[in-house]
Design a protein around this motif. Structure first.
Motif, short mmCIF file in Angstrom:
data_model
loop_
_atom_site.label_atom_id
_atom_site.label_comp_id
_atom_site.label_asym_id
_atom_site.label_seq_id
_atom_site.Cartn_x
_atom_site.Cartn_y
_atom_site.Cartn_z
N PHE A 89 0.66 -2.96 13.04
CA PHE A 89 0.18 -4.15 12.32
C PHE A 89 0.51 -5.44 13.07
CE2 PHE A 89 0.51 -2.07 7.81
CZ PHE A 89 -0.54 -1.22 8.16
N GLU A 90 1.54 -5.40 13.92
CA GLU A 90 2.02 -6.62 14.57
C GLU A 90 0.93 -7.30 15.40
OE1 GLU A 90 5.52 -5.73 16.79
OE2 GLU A 90 6.73 -5.23 15.01
N SER A 91 0.06 -6.50 16.00
CA SER A 91 -0.97 -7.07 16.88
C SER A 91 -2.32 -7.21 16.20
CB SER A 91 -1.11 -6.18 18.13
OG SER A 91 -1.47 -4.86 17.76
N ARG A 92 -2.36 -6.98 14.89
CA ARG A 92 -3.64 -7.03 14.17
C ARG A 92 -3.69 -8.22 13.22
NH1 ARG A 92 -4.56 -1.52 11.17
NH2 ARG A 92 -6.23 -2.83 10.31
N THR A 93 -4.90 -8.71 13.02
CA THR A 93 -5.12 -9.78 12.04
C THR A 93 -6.03 -9.31 10.90
OG1 THR A 93 -7.03 -10.64 13.28
CG2 THR A 93 -4.85 -11.56 13.82
N ASP A 94 -6.33 -8.02 10.90
CA ASP A 94 -7.28 -7.49 9.90
C ASP A 94 -6.66 -6.42 9.02
OD1 ASP A 94 -6.98 -5.60 11.88
OD2 ASP A 94 -9.10 -5.03 11.95
N VAL A 95 -5.34 -6.45 8.85
CA VAL A 95 -4.67 -5.44 8.02
C VAL A 95 -5.11 -5.59 6.57
CG1 VAL A 95 -2.44 -4.58 7.21
CG2 VAL A 95 -2.68 -5.42 9.57
N THR A 96 -5.52 -4.48 5.95
CA THR A 96 -5.97 -4.52 4.56
C THR A 96 -4.81 -4.20 3.62
OG1 THR A 96 -6.60 -2.19 4.48
CG2 THR A 96 -8.25 -3.77 5.30
N LEU A 97 -4.98 -4.57 2.37
CA LEU A 97 -3.93 -4.30 1.39
C LEU A 97 -3.70 -2.80 1.18
CD1 LEU A 97 -1.85 -5.55 -0.45
CD2 LEU A 97 -3.59 -5.79 -2.23
N PRO A 98 -4.77 -1.98 1.06
CA PRO A 98 -4.50 -0.53 0.94
C PRO A 98 -3.71 0.04 2.12
CG PRO A 98 -6.75 -1.01 0.28
CD PRO A 98 -6.20 -2.28 0.87
N GLU A 99 -4.00 -0.43 3.32
CA GLU A 99 -3.24 0.00 4.49
C GLU A 99 -1.77 -0.39 4.36
OE1 GLU A 99 -5.60 -0.10 8.61
OE2 GLU A 99 -5.74 -1.98 7.53
N CYS A 100 -1.53 -1.59 3.90
CA CYS A 100 -0.17 -2.11 3.80
C CYS A 100 0.60 -1.36 2.71
CB CYS A 100 -0.22 -3.60 3.49
SG CYS A 100 1.31 -4.48 3.85
N VAL A 101 -0.05 -1.05 1.61
CA VAL A 101 0.60 -0.28 0.55
C VAL A 101 0.94 1.12 1.04
CG1 VAL A 101 0.26 0.77 -1.72
CG2 VAL A 101 -0.43 -1.60 -1.33
N ARG A 102 0.01 1.73 1.77
CA ARG A 102 0.27 3.06 2.31
C ARG A 102 1.46 3.03 3.27
NH1 ARG A 102 -1.46 6.01 6.90
NH2 ARG A 102 -1.30 8.26 6.56
N MET A 103 1.51 2.02 4.12
CA MET A 103 2.63 1.90 5.05
C MET A 103 3.95 1.80 4.30
SD MET A 103 4.95 -0.51 6.29
CE MET A 103 4.18 -2.11 6.03
N ALA A 104 3.98 0.98 3.25
CA ALA A 104 5.21 0.81 2.47
C ALA A 104 5.60 2.10 1.77
CB ALA A 104 5.03 -0.32 1.46
N HIS A 105 4.61 2.83 1.29
CA HIS A 105 4.92 4.11 0.63
C HIS A 105 5.56 5.07 1.62
CE1 HIS A 105 4.23 8.09 -1.18
NE2 HIS A 105 4.30 7.45 -2.33
N LEU A 106 5.02 5.13 2.81
CA LEU A 106 5.56 6.04 3.82
C LEU A 106 6.93 5.58 4.30
CD1 LEU A 106 2.31 6.51 5.92
CD2 LEU A 106 3.43 8.30 4.59
N LYS A 107 7.04 4.31 4.63
CA LYS A 107 8.24 3.80 5.29
C LYS A 107 9.43 3.70 4.34
CE LYS A 107 9.87 -0.08 8.10
NZ LYS A 107 9.51 -1.36 8.74
N THR A 108 9.18 3.38 3.08
CA THR A 108 10.28 3.12 2.14
C THR A 108 10.31 4.08 0.95
OG1 THR A 108 10.16 0.77 2.73
CG2 THR A 108 11.39 1.35 0.74
N ALA A 109 9.16 4.27 0.31
CA ALA A 109 9.14 5.05 -0.93
C ALA A 109 9.40 6.53 -0.69
CB ALA A 109 7.81 4.85 -1.63
N ALA A 110 8.96 7.07 0.44
CA ALA A 110 9.08 8.51 0.66
C ALA A 110 10.53 8.97 0.67
CB ALA A 110 8.39 8.89 1.97
N LEU A 111 11.41 8.21 1.32
CA LEU A 111 12.80 8.63 1.41
C LEU A 111 13.52 8.50 0.07
CD1 LEU A 111 15.07 9.77 3.09
CD2 LEU A 111 15.62 7.46 3.85
N LEU A 112 13.20 7.46 -0.70
CA LEU A 112 13.84 7.31 -2.00
C LEU A 112 13.34 8.41 -2.95
CD1 LEU A 112 14.69 3.83 -3.41
CD2 LEU A 112 14.89 5.91 -4.72
N GLY A 113 12.05 8.76 -2.82
CA GLY A 113 11.54 9.88 -3.60
C GLY A 113 12.19 11.19 -3.20
#
Length: 342
Positions: free
Chosen positions: A169-193
């Motif tokens: 995402f760092e080099s992109r200016t077109d990141v969508t909200l569904p992409e961002c939510v999916r990233m957060a689910h993978l990066k943070t929510a998966a381990l807490l689950g």
């Protein structure tokens, strides 16, 4: 349960740490000397020169939720100590690597391990913690080991996938909200689950109840990331340990920013022009971006999502649990996560 007997999150964390911390220290002590030294520094147990220290160890929310999830399904919290230790080791593996990838210089108000010992050494220490997590599970010889190792592996792969997305995402200016939510689910929510699911597994729960406790953790984990992203913009530096507007200065594609950029209104257009303008953002520009994110609806969207996730999580917890006291304890931890000042 009356208000007078309702557990506080602080008490739950304190009691949980007392239960798993000796096993965590024993596990880390088994590492080869050089890796043990770096790991212990990262955990705040000693200074860079090996002098014993009592630095900030972090809240250790994930292992606490593992132990309380085991109790919530009617099992023994002590039986889940190996799972709690494994989760904490994996979490700190991710922190050591994240600090290198994000070039963060401070963690828990101390210099990060890579700035003290070097990039390569910090990466190797993180790898050691990941390896040690599986050794802790295997040494316990629990009948749940096979399912636990599989669940932990799936969570680790999810975290790595999420981190890879975040870096892209760092080099992109077109990141969508569904992409961002999916990233957060993978990066943070998966381990807490995984943390709450492992607790239920070691507590002897049926697969259906394990899935419900895992859902509880995942929903709270996603809320955790939403709160963190809000704090990255509007948080008090004395609390977060980060400079004011830090996520904006680094032009991070955080959830409130991406939600605001995708709002498709005049305010989001002005935000896009300023956020992706050439050169570094000045403190004045960063403050203006914070106002634009709020005005475009990014802050309100996050707060609404946090509330919805908390409600869904509580339902899953109630449906998957059999004991009232651990339900109240897990709820107190969830409230600590979602009701930080944002």
């Amino acid at each position: 349960m009356t208000t007078e007997t309702r557990p506080s999150a602080r008490d739950v964390l304190t009691h949980s740490r007392a239960a798993f911390d000796p096993a965590l220290r024993t596990a880390v002590d088994s590492l080869p000397g050089s890796l043990r030294h770096i790991a212990g520094y990262h955990f705040g147990w000693w200074d860079a020169d090996g002098t014993p220290a009592d630095a900030d160890h972090g809240k250790a929310i994930r292992p606490a939720m593992t132990l309380r999830a085991a109790a919530a399904v009617g099992g023994s919290a002590l039986a889940a100590v190996p799972a709690a230790v494994a989760v904490e080791l994996v979490h700190n593996f991710t922190l050591l690597h994240d600090d290198v990838m994000d070039r963060d210089h401070t963690r828990r108000h101390r210099p990060t391990a890579w700035t003290v010992f070097g990039v390569g050494q910090a990466i190797l220490a993180g790898d050691a913690l990941l390896t040690l997590a599986y050794e802790v599970l295997a040494t316990d010889c629990s009948p749940a080991f096979r399912d636990a190792a599989k669940a932990l592996s799936q969570a680790v792969l999810a975290v790595q996938d999420g981190q890879a997305l975040d870096l892209s995402f760092e080099s992109r200016t077109d990141v969508t909200l569904p992409e961002c939510v999916r990233m957060a689910h993978l990066k943070t929510a998966a381990l807490l689950g995984c943390a709450t699911g492992l607790g239920a597994l070691y507590g002897g729960a049926s697969p259906d109840r394990v899935a419900l406790l895992r859902t509880f953790g995942e929903k709270i984990g996603l809320a955790f990331q939403l709160v963190d992203d809000l704090l990255g913009i509007w948080g008090d530096p004395d609390v977060t340990g980060k400079p004011v507007h830090s996520d904006l200065v680094s032009r991070k594609k955080s959830l409130p920013v991406v939600a605001a950029l995708g709002a498709d209104n005049p305010t989001s257009t002005r935000l896009r022009e300023l956020y992706f303008s050439p050169g570094a953002l000045s403190p004045t520009d960063a403050a203006a971006c914070a106002d634009l994110v709020a005005d475009a609806g990014g802050r309100a969207w996050c707060q609404s999502e946090i509330s919805a996730l908390f409600t869904t999580a509580r339902t899953a917890l109630r449906d998957g649990s059999t004991r009232e006291r651990p339900i109240a304890e897990l709820t107190a931890l969830a409230e600590l996560i979602v009701r930080r000042d944002h």
